[in-house]
Design a protein around this motif. Sequence first.
Motif, PDB file in Angstrom:
ATOM      1  N   THR A 164       2.217  17.338  63.050  1.00  0.00           N
ATOM      2  CA  THR A 164       1.696  18.693  63.158  1.00  0.00           C
ATOM      3  C   THR A 164       2.514  19.436  64.209  1.00  0.00           C
ATOM      4  O   THR A 164       3.234  18.834  65.008  1.00  0.00           O
ATOM      5  CB  THR A 164       0.223  18.701  63.582  1.00  0.00           C
ATOM      6  N   ALA A 165       2.375  20.751  64.217  1.00  0.00           N
ATOM      7  CA  ALA A 165       3.104  21.546  65.203  1.00  0.00           C
ATOM      8  C   ALA A 165       2.722  21.137  66.617  1.00  0.00           C
ATOM      9  O   ALA A 165       3.557  21.082  67.517  1.00  0.00           O
ATOM     10  CB  ALA A 165       2.818  23.034  64.982  1.00  0.00           C
ATOM     11  N   THR A 184      14.190  23.603  60.198  1.00  0.00           N
ATOM     12  CA  THR A 184      12.890  23.001  60.492  1.00  0.00           C
ATOM     13  C   THR A 184      12.240  22.436  59.237  1.00  0.00           C
ATOM     14  O   THR A 184      11.768  21.301  59.211  1.00  0.00           O
ATOM     15  CB  THR A 184      11.947  24.044  61.121  1.00  0.00           C
ATOM     16  N   CYS A 204       4.661  26.071  57.814  1.00  0.00           N
ATOM     17  CA  CYS A 204       4.926  24.743  58.359  1.00  0.00           C
ATOM     18  C   CYS A 204       5.160  23.781  57.195  1.00  0.00           C
ATOM     19  O   CYS A 204       4.950  24.136  56.031  1.00  0.00           O
ATOM     20  CB  CYS A 204       3.764  24.252  59.227  1.00  0.00           C
TER      21      CYS A 204
END
Length: 373
Positions: free
Chosen positions: A304-305, A136, A283
């Motif tokens: 963004t998530a 990720t 993140c």
Amino acid sequence: MSISPAERLARIRINAFLYFRADWLSRLIEIFGSAQEILKQDADTLAREAQMNPSTATHFLRDAFAIDPEEELEKTEKYGGKILVPEDEEYSQALRDIKEAPIALYVLGQLPQNKACIGMVGTRKITAYGRRAANTLATGLAEAGAVVVSGLARGVDSECHAAAVRLHKPTVAVIGTGIGRCYPPENRELARAILQHGGAIISELPFNKPPNAFHFPRRNRIIAALSEVVVVIEGEIKSGALITAKLALELGKDVLAVPGPIDSPQSGGPNKLIQDGAGVVTCIKDIIDYIPQPQLFNLQAPQTAAETASTPAEGLSELEQRILEQIGTGEASVDQVVEALGLSVPEAAAALFELEVKGILACHAGLYAKSKF
């Protein structure tokens, strides 16, 4: 400032003595005026002038003359590479600025210019959680335009390089062998892909030097030096990843860590770093916030998530979507997918393979998990 071809060959010779740090070699050059002059000395003179043990001086000269520098150049150039010294314009300024700058750097591919470089390091004994985190974060950084720097080792390193390669983005591998070898051997295709997509493989070791335990901690300083920020994903408290973190701190770089389960030994290192004041990574934005301002101009803002979560899966078959829903945030084997969805083994295996190729799933020890947090 450039050096003569003869001096370059002499640098390659003295660089072959692996038991001296690069700053000690630079000190010898200062004492005698050049690498060529060093090689004109006998062991007794070398020991006396450089305040060196006579036995060490003897071994130094033996190793220096055991290597053929012209052959080193020829082999490197045949591979499409080059051997750089600090005086070369292509030599990285980030390496030139450190105390222990390699006096000879073997380079395949292209070193990044004017791009934010992020060191991503961690354990070879990667867990499913670490695999998802590495994939990720490295994917997000590559998408944003940053260059992932790692060590091409098993585990975290390989996952981070592979994430960039899947996007056809450059990544830099600093290896603990000569560039004429690939270690571990299963990363041979990954190494080719790194070069194919504009990345680089670099080493300060002679062309055919095999792996050795003490090579890897030394190469970690190069990862730290090339990186604006170093991110530790997984690793035990006493691990190479934490050596890289320590070296980065000594160079004034920010060190970040991905927190992990308290009962996982592989999260012991990152959790300890966080206790000691390292930045917490949850993140991509957490990493980008630490990148120095000048390097931010060439980056794109990451999703963004919430944006990522709301983006529908594109190009996935109905079967692939059903498999993803079944796996959820956990893990599943081929047999578990077969049983849950009433599929044949070939159907399930083929769909899982496609999802892995697309970078959506990662497989470890026969278990499939999503390649994201």
